[in-house]
Scaffold this motif. Sequence first.
Motif, mmCIF file in Angstrom:
data_model
loop_
_atom_site.group_PDB
_atom_site.id
_atom_site.type_symbol
_atom_site.label_atom_id
_atom_site.label_comp_id
_atom_site.label_asym_id
_atom_site.label_seq_id
_atom_site.Cartn_x
_atom_site.Cartn_y
_atom_site.Cartn_z
ATOM 1 N N LEU A 354 0.927 -0.892 -0.245
ATOM 2 C CA LEU A 354 0.148 0.251 0.154
ATOM 3 C C LEU A 354 1.444 1.082 -0.168
ATOM 4 O O LEU A 354 2.578 1.155 0.522
ATOM 5 C CB LEU A 354 -1.138 -0.554 1.375
ATOM 6 C CG LEU A 354 -2.146 -1.260 1.628
ATOM 7 C CD1 LEU A 354 -2.722 -1.273 2.328
ATOM 8 C CD2 LEU A 354 -3.242 -1.100 0.402
ATOM 9 N N PRO A 355 0.660 2.642 -0.271
ATOM 10 C CA PRO A 355 0.778 3.575 -0.458
ATOM 11 C C PRO A 355 1.829 4.136 1.076
ATOM 12 O O PRO A 355 1.350 3.827 2.046
ATOM 13 C CB PRO A 355 0.213 4.840 -1.013
ATOM 14 C CG PRO A 355 -0.800 4.385 -2.013
ATOM 15 C CD PRO A 355 -0.931 2.717 -0.844
ATOM 16 N N VAL A 465 -6.103 -4.053 -7.873
ATOM 17 C CA VAL A 465 -5.837 -2.433 -6.692
ATOM 18 C C VAL A 465 -3.908 -3.735 -6.466
ATOM 19 O O VAL A 465 -3.036 -3.261 -7.107
ATOM 20 C CB VAL A 465 -6.080 -3.364 -5.149
ATOM 21 C CG1 VAL A 465 -5.249 -2.313 -4.483
ATOM 22 C CG2 VAL A 465 -7.548 -1.731 -5.369
ATOM 23 N N TYR A 466 -4.066 -5.249 -6.754
ATOM 24 C CA TYR A 466 -2.882 -5.548 -6.108
ATOM 25 C C TYR A 466 -2.417 -5.874 -7.638
ATOM 26 O O TYR A 466 -0.491 -5.562 -7.770
ATOM 27 C CB TYR A 466 -3.395 -7.928 -6.198
ATOM 28 C CG TYR A 466 -1.622 -7.845 -5.997
ATOM 29 C CD1 TYR A 466 -0.899 -7.927 -5.005
ATOM 30 C CD2 TYR A 466 -1.431 -9.271 -7.583
ATOM 31 C CE1 TYR A 466 0.283 -8.889 -5.618
ATOM 32 C CE2 TYR A 466 -0.321 -9.456 -6.893
ATOM 33 C CZ TYR A 466 0.717 -9.611 -5.861
ATOM 34 O OH TYR A 466 1.724 -10.214 -6.169
ATOM 35 N N GLY A 468 -2.442 -3.587 -10.775
ATOM 36 C CA GLY A 468 -2.079 -2.527 -10.611
ATOM 37 C C GLY A 468 -1.104 -1.598 -9.586
ATOM 38 O O GLY A 468 -0.741 -0.154 -10.418
ATOM 39 N N TYR A 469 -1.531 -2.228 -8.499
ATOM 40 C CA TYR A 469 -0.357 -1.074 -7.384
ATOM 41 C C TYR A 469 0.776 -1.926 -6.845
ATOM 42 O O TYR A 469 1.979 -1.528 -7.266
ATOM 43 C CB TYR A 469 -1.028 -0.709 -7.140
ATOM 44 C CG TYR A 469 -0.530 0.516 -5.868
ATOM 45 C CD1 TYR A 469 0.398 1.896 -6.013
ATOM 46 C CD2 TYR A 469 0.493 -0.288 -4.971
ATOM 47 C CE1 TYR A 469 1.362 2.351 -5.197
ATOM 48 C CE2 TYR A 469 1.189 0.300 -3.544
ATOM 49 C CZ TYR A 469 1.592 2.414 -4.073
ATOM 50 O OH TYR A 469 2.827 2.635 -3.061
ATOM 51 N N SER A 470 -0.296 -2.934 -6.365
ATOM 52 C CA SER A 470 0.903 -3.773 -5.432
ATOM 53 C C SER A 470 2.141 -4.709 -5.803
ATOM 54 O O SER A 470 3.248 -5.184 -4.708
ATOM 55 C CB SER A 470 -0.312 -4.268 -4.145
ATOM 56 O OG SER A 470 -0.858 -3.763 -3.418
ATOM 57 N N ARG A 472 3.614 -5.015 -8.674
ATOM 58 C CA ARG A 472 4.820 -3.925 -8.411
ATOM 59 C C ARG A 472 5.635 -2.970 -7.428
ATOM 60 O O ARG A 472 6.459 -2.525 -7.890
ATOM 61 C CB ARG A 472 4.899 -3.003 -10.341
ATOM 62 C CG ARG A 472 4.575 -3.645 -11.189
ATOM 63 C CD ARG A 472 4.355 -2.705 -12.566
ATOM 64 N NE ARG A 472 2.314 -1.870 -11.984
ATOM 65 C CZ ARG A 472 2.247 -0.607 -11.767
ATOM 66 N NH1 ARG A 472 3.424 0.011 -11.290
ATOM 67 N NH2 ARG A 472 1.236 0.009 -10.890
ATOM 68 N N HIS A 473 5.088 -2.694 -6.723
ATOM 69 C CA HIS A 473 6.005 -2.259 -5.804
ATOM 70 C C HIS A 473 6.136 -2.874 -4.045
ATOM 71 O O HIS A 473 6.020 -1.984 -3.148
ATOM 72 C CB HIS A 473 4.321 -0.503 -5.133
ATOM 73 C CG HIS A 473 4.579 0.657 -5.996
ATOM 74 N ND1 HIS A 473 3.534 0.036 -6.946
ATOM 75 C CD2 HIS A 473 4.973 1.246 -5.848
ATOM 76 C CE1 HIS A 473 2.849 1.559 -8.571
ATOM 77 N NE2 HIS A 473 4.605 1.961 -7.345
ATOM 78 N N SER A 474 5.353 -3.937 -3.671
ATOM 79 C CA SER A 474 5.943 -4.340 -2.613
ATOM 80 C C SER A 474 7.543 -4.827 -2.599
ATOM 81 O O SER A 474 8.031 -4.430 -3.709
ATOM 82 C CB SER A 474 5.462 -6.009 -3.286
ATOM 83 O OG SER A 474 6.271 -6.664 -3.814
#
Length: 491
Positions: A354-355, A465-466, A468-470, A472-474
């Motif tokens: 998450l951000p 959400v996973y 789309g964001y998580s 790649r950013h984990s």
Amino acid sequence: MPSNDVRLRQQLLRRKPVSAFLADAEAGAEQGDAHGSGLHRTVGSFQLTMIGVGATIGTGIFFTLSTAVPQAGPAVILSFVIGAITAALTALCYAELTSAVPVSGSSYSYAYATLGELAAWVVGSCLLLEYAVSGAAIAVSWGQYLNDLTQRLFGLTMPAAIAAPPGDGGYVNLPGVVLVVLCCLLLMRGARESALVNTVMVLIKLGVLLLFIVIGVTGFRSADLHPFAPLGFAGISAAASSVFFSFIGLDAVSTAGEEVKNPQKTLPRVIIGALLVVTAFYCLVALVGVGAQKWTLFNGQDAGLSEILQRVTGQSWPGAILSAGAVISIVSVTLVVIYGQTRILYSMGRDGMLPPVFRRVSVRSGTPVGNTLIVGAFIALLAAFVPLDWLANLTSMGTLVAFAVVSVGVIVLRVREPELTRGFKVPGYPVVPALSVLFCGYLIWNLPADTFVLFAGWLLLALVVYFGYSRRHSRLATNEAAAVRSTAPQS
């Protein structure tokens, strides 16, 4: 193309090592002490036990006998015992994992360490569903109980438009919003202060239930216990399914893994201790209730405990005391629910899922302030405007999925890391974890069909959400990318 499929599968199944969780927790504790950038270990065993008891004993016990006794008769006592055994199976699994992985994040963290990143994200989504929806539903009911108390004490009530649940006579539930705001303000002051206030409120509501037991037993008549099981074992089982959800909330203890002192020993001890306290109060209240009033009179009693005490004493004052207990109970449950959700989001933010706002901790208070504000705003909006009756089963679904994953996690971690230090081990392994999974699966199977549809919609949103964001950013993805860059040939 096959290599891409393998790559994706590796990403979805990548696990965060237990050693990394423990390193994060210890680094956070040291930074919290020195710089205020991590969570502080300020919560003791007794306060943590009160968090578990406070999250579990909600308003249900004040009113659940009205629905459970007509199903089982005086044998509702056995229904509570069955519910306690079911809860104990999962509680033992939680106790082992909290001793092995004593960090914030509850079953999200356990799933990340055992089943992989995608499973952890799904479990985290289930926990957010459980905490957010149940927190909003509890906050909505506060206005009703507050109205009942002020009516009994002062003859005053708030207009239904602002106090009744949305869609059920209410338009904007202001008491629910006020309660959420007050709980968030307290949580932002610090975990120690929040735990202290919660402890006081839990002791008060336990005192109210103890008062019911002491007064109610004076009207106890053994004749009211006959026939003991008028509807047979089928009735006992049906009541057990309805009272089981009175035991939900013990998992809140595991969200405090990084704020409790000596977590490897404290967490399992507290989980088991809280379950014993809750079970003792539930069974005693049920026994006194069915012994002080004929079981056939429970059907349709909206304020069962109050009416029993009024019948025993011939006075109206018990109703005010029981209403006050319900009001205080809702406050403590809402406080713990918001606390638990912020700590789960903190863990997910620290893992990069998450951000960054969710992992930032205040230097002054040692609490995730921005995280708490976001959670509070979301729950307050749900409480203010959304009719929550149809979401009640979603809370059960999210909870049971999380419980089942914890039980599976015990087995997986025993196989993958048998030498890992554990402050507590599940007795009867692997039978107990397997039984826990079966019990949870059975209860999930009996949920209505529309719950599965709504749950599938929630999971679909979580997967968007996973991916789309998580993913790649984990932090695991970031570490993998850094490793690839370091081994790439220099041009």
